[in-house]
Design a protein around this motif. Structure first.
Motif, PDB file in Angstrom:
ATOM      1  N   ASN A  71     -12.164  45.963  82.642  1.00 40.17           N
ATOM      2  CA  ASN A  71     -12.149  46.581  83.979  1.00 40.17           C
ATOM      3  C   ASN A  71     -12.285  45.503  85.045  1.00 40.17           C
ATOM      4  O   ASN A  71     -13.191  44.669  84.959  1.00 40.17           O
ATOM      5  CB  ASN A  71     -13.339  47.533  84.156  1.00 40.17           C
ATOM      6  CG  ASN A  71     -13.333  48.669  83.159  1.00 40.17           C
ATOM      7  OD1 ASN A  71     -12.278  49.217  82.847  1.00 40.17           O
ATOM      8  ND2 ASN A  71     -14.508  49.020  82.656  1.00 40.17           N
ATOM      9  N   VAL A  73     -13.034  45.483  88.955  1.00 38.45           N
ATOM     10  CA  VAL A  73     -13.457  46.420  90.002  1.00 38.45           C
ATOM     11  C   VAL A  73     -13.624  45.678  91.314  1.00 38.45           C
ATOM     12  O   VAL A  73     -14.457  44.759  91.415  1.00 38.45           O
ATOM     13  CB  VAL A  73     -14.811  47.079  89.648  1.00 38.45           C
ATOM     14  CG1 VAL A  73     -15.195  48.111  90.703  1.00 38.45           C
ATOM     15  CG2 VAL A  73     -14.760  47.719  88.274  1.00 38.45           C
ATOM     16  N   CYS A 100      -5.699  45.070  81.596  1.00 38.09           N
ATOM     17  CA  CYS A 100      -6.531  45.379  82.774  1.00 38.09           C
ATOM     18  C   CYS A 100      -6.494  46.822  83.232  1.00 38.09           C
ATOM     19  O   CYS A 100      -5.428  47.410  83.368  1.00 38.09           O
ATOM     20  CB  CYS A 100      -6.059  44.546  83.966  1.00 38.09           C
ATOM     21  SG  CYS A 100      -6.573  42.877  83.857  1.00 38.09           S
ATOM     22  N   PHE A 130     -19.514  54.547  89.320  1.00 42.41           N
ATOM     23  CA  PHE A 130     -19.080  53.712  88.196  1.00 42.41           C
ATOM     24  C   PHE A 130     -18.990  54.481  86.867  1.00 42.41           C
ATOM     25  O   PHE A 130     -18.877  53.871  85.810  1.00 42.41           O
ATOM     26  CB  PHE A 130     -20.022  52.505  88.043  1.00 42.41           C
ATOM     27  CG  PHE A 130     -20.064  51.629  89.270  1.00 42.41           C
ATOM     28  CD1 PHE A 130     -18.949  51.468  90.073  1.00 42.41           C
ATOM     29  CD2 PHE A 130     -21.232  50.969  89.626  1.00 42.41           C
ATOM     30  CE1 PHE A 130     -18.976  50.668  91.208  1.00 42.41           C
ATOM     31  CE2 PHE A 130     -21.278  50.169  90.764  1.00 42.41           C
ATOM     32  CZ  PHE A 130     -20.142  50.021  91.552  1.00 42.41           C
ATOM     33  N   LEU A 133     -16.090  53.838  84.411  1.00 41.67           N
ATOM     34  CA  LEU A 133     -15.938  52.542  83.746  1.00 41.67           C
ATOM     35  C   LEU A 133     -16.431  52.713  82.313  1.00 41.67           C
ATOM     36  O   LEU A 133     -17.621  52.847  82.074  1.00 41.67           O
ATOM     37  CB  LEU A 133     -16.769  51.459  84.453  1.00 41.67           C
ATOM     38  CG  LEU A 133     -16.464  51.260  85.935  1.00 41.67           C
ATOM     39  CD1 LEU A 133     -17.382  50.212  86.531  1.00 41.67           C
ATOM     40  CD2 LEU A 133     -15.004  50.858  86.132  1.00 41.67           C
ATOM     41  N   CYS A 136     -16.036  48.890  78.224  1.00 42.99           N
ATOM     42  CA  CYS A 136     -15.360  47.608  78.019  1.00 42.99           C
ATOM     43  C   CYS A 136     -15.849  46.616  79.077  1.00 42.99           C
ATOM     44  O   CYS A 136     -16.412  47.028  80.094  1.00 42.99           O
ATOM     45  CB  CYS A 136     -13.846  47.759  78.016  1.00 42.99           C
ATOM     46  SG  CYS A 136     -13.178  48.544  79.452  1.00 42.99           S
ATOM     47  N   THR A 138     -16.512  44.324  82.150  1.00 39.67           N
ATOM     48  CA  THR A 138     -16.188  44.663  83.538  1.00 39.67           C
ATOM     49  C   THR A 138     -16.488  43.482  84.455  1.00 39.67           C
ATOM     50  O   THR A 138     -17.585  42.922  84.402  1.00 39.67           O
ATOM     51  CB  THR A 138     -17.017  45.895  83.983  1.00 39.67           C
ATOM     52  OG1 THR A 138     -16.719  46.977  83.095  1.00 39.67           O
ATOM     53  CG2 THR A 138     -16.673  46.311  85.402  1.00 39.67           C
ATOM     54  N   PHE A 140     -16.810  42.606  88.333  1.00 42.45           N
ATOM     55  CA  PHE A 140     -16.927  43.165  89.682  1.00 42.45           C
ATOM     56  C   PHE A 140     -16.661  42.039  90.677  1.00 42.45           C
ATOM     57  O   PHE A 140     -17.264  40.966  90.570  1.00 42.45           O
ATOM     58  CB  PHE A 140     -18.345  43.696  89.935  1.00 42.45           C
ATOM     59  CG  PHE A 140     -18.718  44.887  89.100  1.00 42.45           C
ATOM     60  CD1 PHE A 140     -18.497  46.179  89.561  1.00 42.45           C
ATOM     61  CD2 PHE A 140     -19.307  44.719  87.845  1.00 42.45           C
ATOM     62  CE1 PHE A 140     -18.853  47.282  88.800  1.00 42.45           C
ATOM     63  CE2 PHE A 140     -19.665  45.819  87.074  1.00 42.45           C
ATOM     64  CZ  PHE A 140     -19.443  47.102  87.554  1.00 42.45           C
ATOM     65  N   ASN A 220     -21.905  45.951  78.534  1.00 42.45           N
ATOM     66  CA  ASN A 220     -20.495  45.782  78.141  1.00 42.45           C
ATOM     67  C   ASN A 220     -19.942  44.373  78.343  1.00 42.45           C
ATOM     68  O   ASN A 220     -18.773  44.150  78.108  1.00 42.45           O
ATOM     69  CB  ASN A 220     -19.612  46.747  78.939  1.00 42.45           C
ATOM     70  CG  ASN A 220     -20.009  48.186  78.721  1.00 42.45           C
ATOM     71  OD1 ASN A 220     -20.520  48.531  77.659  1.00 42.45           O
ATOM     72  ND2 ASN A 220     -19.806  49.016  79.716  1.00 42.45           N
ATOM     73  N   GLY A 222     -19.183  40.873  80.951  1.00 44.88           N
ATOM     74  CA  GLY A 222     -18.464  40.752  82.218  1.00 44.88           C
ATOM     75  C   GLY A 222     -19.334  40.050  83.244  1.00 44.88           C
ATOM     76  O   GLY A 222     -20.223  39.272  82.886  1.00 44.88           O
TER      77      GLY A 222
END
Ligand code: SAM
Length: 348
Positions: A71, A73, A100, A130, A133, A136, A138, A140, A220, A222
């Motif tokens: 993701n 975002v 994506c 959120f 989401l 997976c 993510t 931001f 997740n 990210g």
């Protein structure tokens, strides 16, 4: 919040009203970004900015071992310019692009309309929270998002603490007032050492976002990339700014006619993110970040076949983004990830 029933409201409630009142709010009735608006943001100065962010995201995806689903975002999409360019750059990396899910988290229905118009038939999904989401990784991206969230201010005078309020009794002559405040309330809420301060700027909304985002990143993987006006000072100061037509104003004016913003105190943000168990993977100035990502080399390539006037314009804009005393140093960049992650491109 109804305007008439509240004669005195805390600063954060006033900012919320001024920026996000459904009819009168600054962000709710017009596009404030651009030459004709009230301020300009980096993606609207030069495409090179968003290209660098795109490259950075692709590198982060690779660092996460190229997950099949990720993701991306954007927090606060403005006029959609940054995501438009990120989408366009992503097409050059088909495997990444396939993985994506692109999201915009945007509060202003007016700006959502502009974003939808500009992003056309892209695969972007607009989200109010959120929950969509899924599980997976993510990433931001928050470019000038947190400085658009309301803040509270607390002032210490002769060993007593006060909170800043706005007096709404005359809507044509809005003025600041102070009310005494029990600082223990803030200390117990924050659970962070704020003992050596004489002035505190704190945004409950920023803290709520950081908590939600941290949970997602911890679960997740990210990261959160923050790019914003700000400082790394340990002492806080009054950084509130009222901006209209690219100029800083002294008075509050009328509700909804100006942007009300502030400089992020990244020292406090770091403490909050650490409390939520994230790692600050890097912090630097916007100029350093963009140069480390290769913005100068990219400019050279793009400029090669340009006529002189276009080349001059390109470098004029580039300088705005990276120069000292302009956005290059006034803006800071901070990356937060989970503790197992070692990605720090742009900060090394
Ligand atoms: C200063 S603009 C930055 C826009 C864009 N990121 C850019 O760089 O051009 C702030 C953006 O955040 C949005 N925003 C502010 N508070 C928000 C919230 N609580 N939830 C979602 N969007 C918000 C505003 O409507 C606006 O689009």
């Amino acid at each position: 919040m109804k305007l008439k029933n509240n004669k005195h409201i805390p600063l954060d409630k006033f900012i919320d009203l001024s920026l996000y009142h459904p009819q009168k709010g600054f962000y709710m009735k017009k596009n404030p970004i651009g030459k004709k608006g009230d301020f300009i943001t980096s993606p609207n100065i030069s495409i090179l900015f968003s290209e660098m962010i795109a490259i950075w995201i692709v590198a982060f995806w690779e660092n996460l071992n190229c997950p099949k689903k990720i993701n991306i975002v954007e927090l606060g999409g403005g006029n959609g310019e940054m995501l438009k360019q990120i989408l366009s750059s992503s097409e050059k990396f088909p495997d990444f692009n396939k993985s994506c899910n692109f999201f915009i988290h945007e509060k202003s229905p007016f700006l959502v309309k502009i974003q939808k118009f500009r992003l056309g038939k892209s695969k972007v999904i607009w989200i109010k929270n959120f929950k969509r989401l899924n599980n997976c990784p993510t990433i931001f991206i928050a470019n000038e998002f947190f400085d658009a969230l309301p803040i509270k201010q607390f002032i210490k005078k002769k060993n007593k603490w006060y909170e800043k309020y706005v007096d709404l009794s005359d809507l044509n002559k809005l003025k600041f007032i102070k009310k005494s405040y029990k600082i223990e309330n803030l200390k117990s809420k924050l659970k962070i050492n704020i003992n050596n301060q004489n002035f505190i700027e704190y945004s409950p909304s920023v803290a709520i976002y950081l908590k939600k985002i941290s949970k997602i990143i911890l679960k997740n993987r990210g990261g959160l990339l923050i790019i914003d006006y700000g400082n790394f000072n340990s002492k806080m100061y009054d950084s509130l700014k009222i901006i209209q037509k690219h100029k800083i104003k002294k008075n509050l004016g009328k509700i909804g006619d100006s942007d009300i913003t502030y400089d992020l105190n990244f020292n406090l943000i770091r403490k909050i993110l650490t409390k939520f168990k994230l790692r600050i993977a890097g912090s630097t100035t916007q100029g350093n970040f963009l140069k480390k990502l290769g913005i100068l080399q990219r400019a050279e390539i793009v400029a090669k076949n340009m006529i002189f006037s276009k080349k001059t314009d390109l470098y004029f804009r580039l300088k705005k983004l990276i120069n000292k005393d302009e956005m290059g140093t006034i803006f800071k960049v901070v990356l937060a990830t989970n503790k197992k992650n070692n990605f720090n491109l742009g900060f090394k």
